[in-house]
Design a protein around this motif. Structure first.
Motif, short mmCIF file in Angstrom:
data_model
loop_
_atom_site.label_atom_id
_atom_site.label_comp_id
_atom_site.label_asym_id
_atom_site.label_seq_id
_atom_site.Cartn_x
_atom_site.Cartn_y
_atom_site.Cartn_z
N ILE A 23 58.84 18.77 21.13
CA ILE A 23 59.06 19.00 19.70
C ILE A 23 57.77 19.61 19.15
O ILE A 23 56.69 19.02 19.29
CB ILE A 23 59.38 17.69 18.94
N VAL A 24 57.87 20.79 18.53
CA VAL A 24 56.72 21.38 17.81
C VAL A 24 57.10 21.40 16.34
O VAL A 24 58.17 21.91 15.98
CB VAL A 24 56.43 22.83 18.26
N HIS A 25 56.25 20.82 15.49
CA HIS A 25 56.58 20.80 14.07
C HIS A 25 55.40 21.24 13.21
O HIS A 25 54.25 21.18 13.63
CB HIS A 25 57.08 19.41 13.64
N THR A 26 55.71 21.66 12.00
CA THR A 26 54.67 22.13 11.06
C THR A 26 54.08 20.96 10.28
O THR A 26 54.68 19.89 10.16
CB THR A 26 55.27 23.10 10.04
N ARG A 69 53.32 28.95 24.30
CA ARG A 69 52.14 28.54 25.08
C ARG A 69 52.39 27.20 25.77
O ARG A 69 52.05 27.02 26.95
CB ARG A 69 50.92 28.45 24.16
N LEU A 70 52.98 26.26 25.06
CA LEU A 70 53.19 24.92 25.64
C LEU A 70 54.27 24.94 26.73
O LEU A 70 54.16 24.24 27.74
CB LEU A 70 53.55 23.92 24.53
N ILE A 71 55.31 25.74 26.54
CA ILE A 71 56.35 25.86 27.57
C ILE A 71 55.76 26.49 28.83
O ILE A 71 55.99 26.00 29.94
CB ILE A 71 57.55 26.68 27.04
N GLU A 72 54.98 27.55 28.65
CA GLU A 72 54.38 28.23 29.81
C GLU A 72 53.43 27.27 30.53
O GLU A 72 53.41 27.21 31.76
CB GLU A 72 53.62 29.50 29.38
N TYR A 81 59.15 21.65 30.71
CA TYR A 81 60.09 21.24 29.66
C TYR A 81 61.48 21.78 29.96
O TYR A 81 61.65 22.91 30.42
CB TYR A 81 59.63 21.76 28.29
N ASP A 82 62.47 20.95 29.66
CA ASP A 82 63.88 21.37 29.81
C ASP A 82 64.40 22.00 28.53
O ASP A 82 65.40 22.73 28.55
CB ASP A 82 64.74 20.16 30.18
N ALA A 83 63.77 21.68 27.40
CA ALA A 83 64.15 22.26 26.10
C ALA A 83 63.01 22.02 25.12
O ALA A 83 62.18 21.13 25.32
CB ALA A 83 65.44 21.62 25.57
N VAL A 112 61.19 33.37 22.16
CA VAL A 112 60.54 32.43 23.09
C VAL A 112 61.57 31.86 24.07
O VAL A 112 61.32 31.78 25.27
CB VAL A 112 59.85 31.28 22.32
N GLY A 113 62.72 31.52 23.57
CA GLY A 113 63.77 31.00 24.47
C GLY A 113 64.18 32.02 25.51
O GLY A 113 64.27 31.73 26.71
#
Ligand code: RBF
Length: 168
Positions: A23-26, A69-72, A81-83, A112-113
Motif C-alpha cells: 500500500i502506498v499512500h499520500t 520503485r518499490l515493486i521493482e 509484491y503480488d499487487a 506502472v501496472g
C-alpha cells in the motif's frame, strides 16, 4: 433496483492467503487517506493477506514513481509484491492543479501496472469538495457516513493478484 458499484466477489477468488501486497499512500489530506488505508488494510487482513507493507509519500503525484520503485525493488527479494494499491485524495481547488495531477496520477498508476506486470489498484479519489471525499472514505459528516472505497480496493488487489495464477 439498479445497484450502483462493483458486484462483490466471494469464495476462493477473494482468498488472499500467501499474497504480499504493497500500500502506498499520500500524506496530503491525511485524515481521509488514513480511513481509506484502514479500509484497504482491514479488507486484505480479513481475506487472509498477512504480508502487507505500508509506505507514505507526499502527494498523489508521487504515487506512481514510488509504486514503481518499490515493486521493482521487491523483484530482487525473495518475495516480490503480488499487487499494489496507490491511495490518495485529490480535491479540486481554484487553479488548474487538480486537473493536471489527476491526469498524471491516473495515467502514471496505469502505466506502472502495465510496465511492471504487478497489478496496481487505482485508489485515488478525485473529488470536487471535502464532503465528497469524506463520504467516499466512509467518514461522511451528514446523515449517511457513505461507503469506504478502501474496502473495494482491498478486494480488487486480491482479485487482480490471483488473476491467471490459479483457476478462478
Ligand atoms: N496532492 C494530493 O495528494 N492531493 C491534492 O489535493 C493536492 N493538491 C495540490 C494542490 C496544489 C496547488 C499543489 C501545488 C499540490 C497539490 N498536491 C496534492 C501535491 C502534489 O500531488 C505533489 O505532492 C506536489 O506537487 C509535489 O510534487
Amino acid at each position: 433496483m439498479f445497484e450502483k458499484g462493483v458486484v462483490p466477489l466471494s469464495g476462493d477468488r477473494l482468498n488472499g492467503k500467501g499474497l504480499r501486497v504493497l500500500i502506498v499512500h499520500t500524506r496530503w489530506n491525511l485524515e481521509i487517506v488514513q480511513a481509506l488505508v484502514e479500509g484497504t488494510r482491514s479488507t486484505l487482513e480479513q481475506n487472509h493477506v498477512s504480508d502487507i507493507d505500508v509506505v507514505d509519500v507526499p502527494g498523489a503525484f508521487e504515487l506512481p514513481f514510488a509504486a514503481k520503485r518499490l515493486i521493482e525493488a521487491s523483484k530482487q527479494s525473495a518475495r516480490p509484491y503480488d499487487a499494489a494499491v496507490c491511495i490518495g485524495v485529490l480535491i479540486k481547488g481554484s487553479t488548474m492543479h487538480f486537473e493536471y495531477i489527476c491526469e498524471a496520477t491516473s495515467q502514471g498508476i496505469m502505466n506502472v501496472g502495465l510496465q511492471t506486470g504487478c497489478p496496481v489498484i487505482f485508489g485515488v479519489l478525485t473529488c470536487l469538495n471535502d464532503e465528497q471525499a469524506h463520504e467516499r472514505a466512509g467518514i461522511g459528516r451528514g446523515s449517511s457516513k457513505g461507503h469506504n472505497h478502501g474496502i473495494d480496493w482491498g478486494q480488487a488487489a486480491i482479485e487482480m493478484a490471483r488473476l491467471g495464477k490459479t483457476q478462478n
